[in-house]
Design a protein around this motif. Sequence first.
Motif, PDB file in Angstrom:
ATOM      1  N   VAL A 120      15.562  -4.700 -20.402  1.00 26.25           N
ATOM      2  CA  VAL A 120      16.519  -5.747 -20.082  1.00 26.25           C
ATOM      3  C   VAL A 120      16.564  -5.957 -18.571  1.00 26.25           C
ATOM      4  CG1 VAL A 120      18.962  -6.391 -20.214  1.00 26.25           C
ATOM      5  CG2 VAL A 120      17.876  -5.243 -22.135  1.00 26.25           C
ATOM      6  N   VAL A 121      16.339  -4.879 -17.830  1.00 20.86           N
ATOM      7  CA  VAL A 121      16.339  -4.930 -16.374  1.00 20.86           C
ATOM      8  C   VAL A 121      14.996  -4.409 -15.882  1.00 20.86           C
ATOM      9  CG1 VAL A 121      17.486  -4.148 -14.276  1.00 20.86           C
ATOM     10  CG2 VAL A 121      18.822  -4.465 -16.359  1.00 20.86           C
ATOM     11  N   GLN A 122      14.364  -5.191 -15.020  1.00 20.86           N
ATOM     12  CA  GLN A 122      13.093  -4.772 -14.435  1.00 20.86           C
ATOM     13  C   GLN A 122      13.224  -4.774 -12.917  1.00 20.86           C
ATOM     14  OE1 GLN A 122      10.858  -7.895 -16.488  1.00 20.86           O
ATOM     15  NE2 GLN A 122       9.543  -6.270 -17.300  1.00 20.86           N
ATOM     16  N   ALA A 123      12.673  -3.764 -12.270  1.00 23.76           N
ATOM     17  CA  ALA A 123      12.752  -3.629 -10.817  1.00 23.76           C
ATOM     18  C   ALA A 123      11.492  -4.186 -10.170  1.00 23.76           C
ATOM     19  CB  ALA A 123      12.919  -2.157 -10.447  1.00 23.76           C
ATOM     20  N   PHE A 124      11.698  -4.928  -9.094  1.00 23.73           N
ATOM     21  CA  PHE A 124      10.611  -5.442  -8.268  1.00 23.73           C
ATOM     22  C   PHE A 124      10.930  -5.105  -6.829  1.00 23.73           C
ATOM     23  CE2 PHE A 124      10.779  -8.138 -12.008  1.00 23.73           C
ATOM     24  CZ  PHE A 124       9.462  -8.101 -12.430  1.00 23.73           C
ATOM     25  N   ASN A 125      10.077  -5.451  -5.902  1.00 24.37           N
ATOM     26  CA  ASN A 125      10.280  -5.151  -4.495  1.00 24.37           C
ATOM     27  C   ASN A 125      11.480  -5.930  -3.953  1.00 24.37           C
ATOM     28  OD1 ASN A 125       9.909  -4.189  -1.930  1.00 24.37           O
ATOM     29  ND2 ASN A 125       8.283  -5.629  -1.426  1.00 24.37           N
ATOM     30  N   GLY A 126      12.658  -5.291  -3.927  1.00 31.36           N
ATOM     31  CA  GLY A 126      13.856  -5.923  -3.412  1.00 31.36           C
ATOM     32  C   GLY A 126      14.567  -6.844  -4.395  1.00 31.36           C
ATOM     33  N   PHE A 127      14.096  -6.912  -5.635  1.00 29.92           N
ATOM     34  CA  PHE A 127      14.706  -7.782  -6.642  1.00 29.92           C
ATOM     35  C   PHE A 127      14.779  -7.068  -7.983  1.00 29.92           C
ATOM     36  CE2 PHE A 127      12.970 -10.735  -3.598  1.00 29.92           C
ATOM     37  CZ  PHE A 127      13.961 -11.681  -3.493  1.00 29.92           C
ATOM     38  N   ILE A 128      15.701  -7.524  -8.820  1.00 29.92           N
ATOM     39  CA  ILE A 128      15.710  -7.116 -10.214  1.00 29.92           C
ATOM     40  C   ILE A 128      15.713  -8.383 -11.060  1.00 29.92           C
ATOM     41  CG2 ILE A 128      16.896  -4.918  -9.865  1.00 29.92           C
ATOM     42  CD1 ILE A 128      19.408  -6.299 -11.069  1.00 29.92           C
ATOM     43  N   ARG A 129      15.123  -8.285 -12.246  1.00 30.89           N
ATOM     44  CA  ARG A 129      15.157  -9.387 -13.201  1.00 30.89           C
ATOM     45  C   ARG A 129      15.969  -8.925 -14.398  1.00 30.89           C
ATOM     46  NH1 ARG A 129       9.883 -12.226 -14.734  1.00 30.89           N
ATOM     47  NH2 ARG A 129       9.200 -10.098 -14.568  1.00 30.89           N
ATOM     48  N   LEU A 130      16.999  -9.693 -14.731  1.00 30.08           N
ATOM     49  CA  LEU A 130      17.814  -9.426 -15.909  1.00 30.08           C
ATOM     50  C   LEU A 130      17.368 -10.382 -17.004  1.00 30.08           C
ATOM     51  CD1 LEU A 130      21.357  -9.252 -14.243  1.00 30.08           C
ATOM     52  CD2 LEU A 130      19.864  -7.356 -14.853  1.00 30.08           C
ATOM     53  N   SER A 131      17.006  -9.838 -18.151  1.00 35.75           N
ATOM     54  CA  SER A 131      16.558 -10.653 -19.279  1.00 35.75           C
ATOM     55  C   SER A 131      17.586 -10.615 -20.394  1.00 35.75           C
ATOM     56  CB  SER A 131      15.218 -10.138 -19.815  1.00 35.75           C
ATOM     57  OG  SER A 131      14.250 -10.142 -18.792  1.00 35.75           O
ATOM     58  N   SER A 132      17.825 -11.760 -20.988  1.00 39.32           N
ATOM     59  CA  SER A 132      18.765 -11.824 -22.107  1.00 39.32           C
ATOM     60  C   SER A 132      17.988 -11.809 -23.415  1.00 39.32           C
ATOM     61  CB  SER A 132      19.620 -13.089 -22.022  1.00 39.32           C
ATOM     62  OG  SER A 132      18.821 -14.232 -22.270  1.00 39.32           O
ATOM     63  N   SER A 133      18.701 -11.581 -24.511  1.00 38.02           N
ATOM     64  CA  SER A 133      18.047 -11.559 -25.817  1.00 38.02           C
ATOM     65  C   SER A 133      17.499 -12.933 -26.178  1.00 38.02           C
ATOM     66  CB  SER A 133      19.025 -11.070 -26.892  1.00 38.02           C
ATOM     67  OG  SER A 133      20.160 -11.907 -26.915  1.00 38.02           O
ATOM     68  N   GLY A 134      18.005 -13.996 -25.562  1.00 36.81           N
ATOM     69  CA  GLY A 134      17.521 -15.354 -25.821  1.00 36.81           C
ATOM     70  C   GLY A 134      16.274 -15.705 -25.043  1.00 36.81           C
ATOM     71  N   GLY A 135      15.766 -14.784 -24.270  1.00 34.08           N
ATOM     72  CA  GLY A 135      14.539 -15.020 -23.519  1.00 34.08           C
ATOM     73  C   GLY A 135      14.746 -15.550 -22.112  1.00 34.08           C
ATOM     74  N   GLU A 136      15.981 -15.834 -21.741  1.00 32.45           N
ATOM     75  CA  GLU A 136      16.250 -16.308 -20.388  1.00 32.45           C
ATOM     76  C   GLU A 136      16.311 -15.120 -19.436  1.00 32.45           C
ATOM     77  OE1 GLU A 136      19.779 -18.662 -20.285  1.00 32.45           O
ATOM     78  OE2 GLU A 136      19.219 -19.766 -22.088  1.00 32.45           O
ATOM     79  N   SER A 137      15.959 -15.363 -18.180  1.00 33.58           N
ATOM     80  CA  SER A 137      16.049 -14.282 -17.196  1.00 33.58           C
ATOM     81  C   SER A 137      16.546 -14.835 -15.866  1.00 33.58           C
ATOM     82  CB  SER A 137      14.700 -13.586 -17.018  1.00 33.58           C
ATOM     83  OG  SER A 137      13.761 -14.471 -16.468  1.00 33.58           O
ATOM     84  N   THR A 138      17.168 -13.964 -15.106  1.00 34.36           N
ATOM     85  CA  THR A 138      17.640 -14.312 -13.767  1.00 34.36           C
ATOM     86  C   THR A 138      17.183 -13.232 -12.804  1.00 34.36           C
ATOM     87  OG1 THR A 138      19.754 -13.182 -14.139  1.00 34.36           O
ATOM     88  CG2 THR A 138      19.690 -15.537 -14.604  1.00 34.36           C
ATOM     89  N   MET A 139      16.939 -13.648 -11.573  1.00 38.29           N
ATOM     90  CA  MET A 139      16.521 -12.720 -10.525  1.00 38.29           C
ATOM     91  C   MET A 139      17.688 -12.507  -9.562  1.00 38.29           C
ATOM     92  SD  MET A 139      13.256 -11.917 -10.980  1.00 38.29           S
ATOM     93  CE  MET A 139      12.403 -11.581  -9.474  1.00 38.29           C
ATOM     94  N   HIS A 140      17.853 -11.269  -9.085  1.00 33.47           N
ATOM     95  CA  HIS A 140      18.901 -10.923  -8.132  1.00 33.47           C
ATOM     96  C   HIS A 140      18.280 -10.055  -7.049  1.00 33.47           C
ATOM     97  CE1 HIS A 140      22.016 -12.414 -10.854  1.00 33.47           C
ATOM     98  NE2 HIS A 140      21.252 -11.908 -11.807  1.00 33.47           N
ATOM     99  N   GLY A 141      18.656 -10.333  -5.801  1.00 37.63           N
ATOM    100  CA  GLY A 141      18.106  -9.588  -4.674  1.00 37.63           C
ATOM    101  C   GLY A 141      19.061  -8.541  -4.148  1.00 37.63           C
ATOM    102  N   ALA A 142      18.511  -7.588  -3.432  1.00 39.73           N
ATOM    103  CA  ALA A 142      19.287  -6.521  -2.811  1.00 39.73           C
ATOM    104  C   ALA A 142      18.507  -6.018  -1.605  1.00 39.73           C
ATOM    105  CB  ALA A 142      19.531  -5.385  -3.801  1.00 39.73           C
ATOM    106  N   ASP A 143      19.159  -5.203  -0.789  1.00 39.50           N
ATOM    107  CA  ASP A 143      18.458  -4.607   0.348  1.00 39.50           C
ATOM    108  C   ASP A 143      17.366  -3.651  -0.127  1.00 39.50           C
ATOM    109  OD1 ASP A 143      19.861  -5.723   2.691  1.00 39.50           O
ATOM    110  OD2 ASP A 143      21.591  -4.744   1.793  1.00 39.50           O
ATOM    111  N   ALA A 144      17.609  -2.997  -1.248  1.00 40.31           N
ATOM    112  CA  ALA A 144      16.611  -2.101  -1.833  1.00 40.31           C
ATOM    113  C   ALA A 144      16.848  -2.010  -3.327  1.00 40.31           C
ATOM    114  CB  ALA A 144      16.702  -0.709  -1.221  1.00 40.31           C
ATOM    115  N   VAL A 145      15.772  -1.899  -4.068  1.00 43.19           N
ATOM    116  CA  VAL A 145      15.837  -1.699  -5.516  1.00 43.19           C
ATOM    117  C   VAL A 145      15.048  -0.441  -5.828  1.00 43.19           C
ATOM    118  CG1 VAL A 145      15.224  -2.609  -7.771  1.00 43.19           C
ATOM    119  CG2 VAL A 145      16.092  -4.157  -6.018  1.00 43.19           C
ATOM    120  N   LEU A 146      15.723   0.495  -6.481  1.00 40.68           N
ATOM    121  CA  LEU A 146      15.079   1.746  -6.879  1.00 40.68           C
ATOM    122  C   LEU A 146      14.816   1.653  -8.377  1.00 40.68           C
ATOM    123  CD1 LEU A 146      17.529   3.917  -4.842  1.00 40.68           C
ATOM    124  CD2 LEU A 146      15.160   3.500  -4.270  1.00 40.68           C
ATOM    125  N   GLY A 147      13.576   1.776  -8.765  1.00 34.63           N
ATOM    126  CA  GLY A 147      13.186   1.622 -10.157  1.00 34.63           C
ATOM    127  C   GLY A 147      13.533   2.826 -11.003  1.00 34.63           C
TER     128      GLY A 147
END
Length: 143
Positions: free
Chosen positions: A43-70
């Motif tokens: 449901v949550v995937q970590a990327f370089n400075g971002f996370i992607r939140l995925s919903s059960s309906g297939g939609e996703s949103t990206m959110h940024g941060a100073d750091a993302v720890l996977g």
Amino acid sequence: FFVAMSDGAAPDQDDRGRLDGHRVEVLMRVRPSQEREPSSEPVVQAFNGFIRLSSSGGESTMHGADAVLGPDASQEAVFARVQGVVSHFLAGGNGVIAAYGAGGSGKTYTLVGERGPPLRGILPRALEAALRWVEENTDARHP
């Protein structure tokens, strides 16, 4: 996610993330999926400075941060990200480390951890750093 804030910044930091003279960092930690969770897709995937939140309906949103720890980030790596706040506090400055998130998102594990050195969280590591600082900065002649 958790927030680390201090009233000082490292010399190599710019003014980004400053609020009323305080350095504010937003750090996100993505915990590993647990067996009891029904979805095989994260449901949550970590990327370089971002996370992607995925919903059960297939939609996703990206959110940024100073750091993302996977999900593979160790407790030691997490503490390394906030150790500057602890050091700044021990030197007489102000500092705050706060955790926020839904139940079961890993706040207690991040802050407290489990018994045993590799699994200790931020709080036991900060306390250990404080005790080490007192020991190193106390004159043995004046208990």
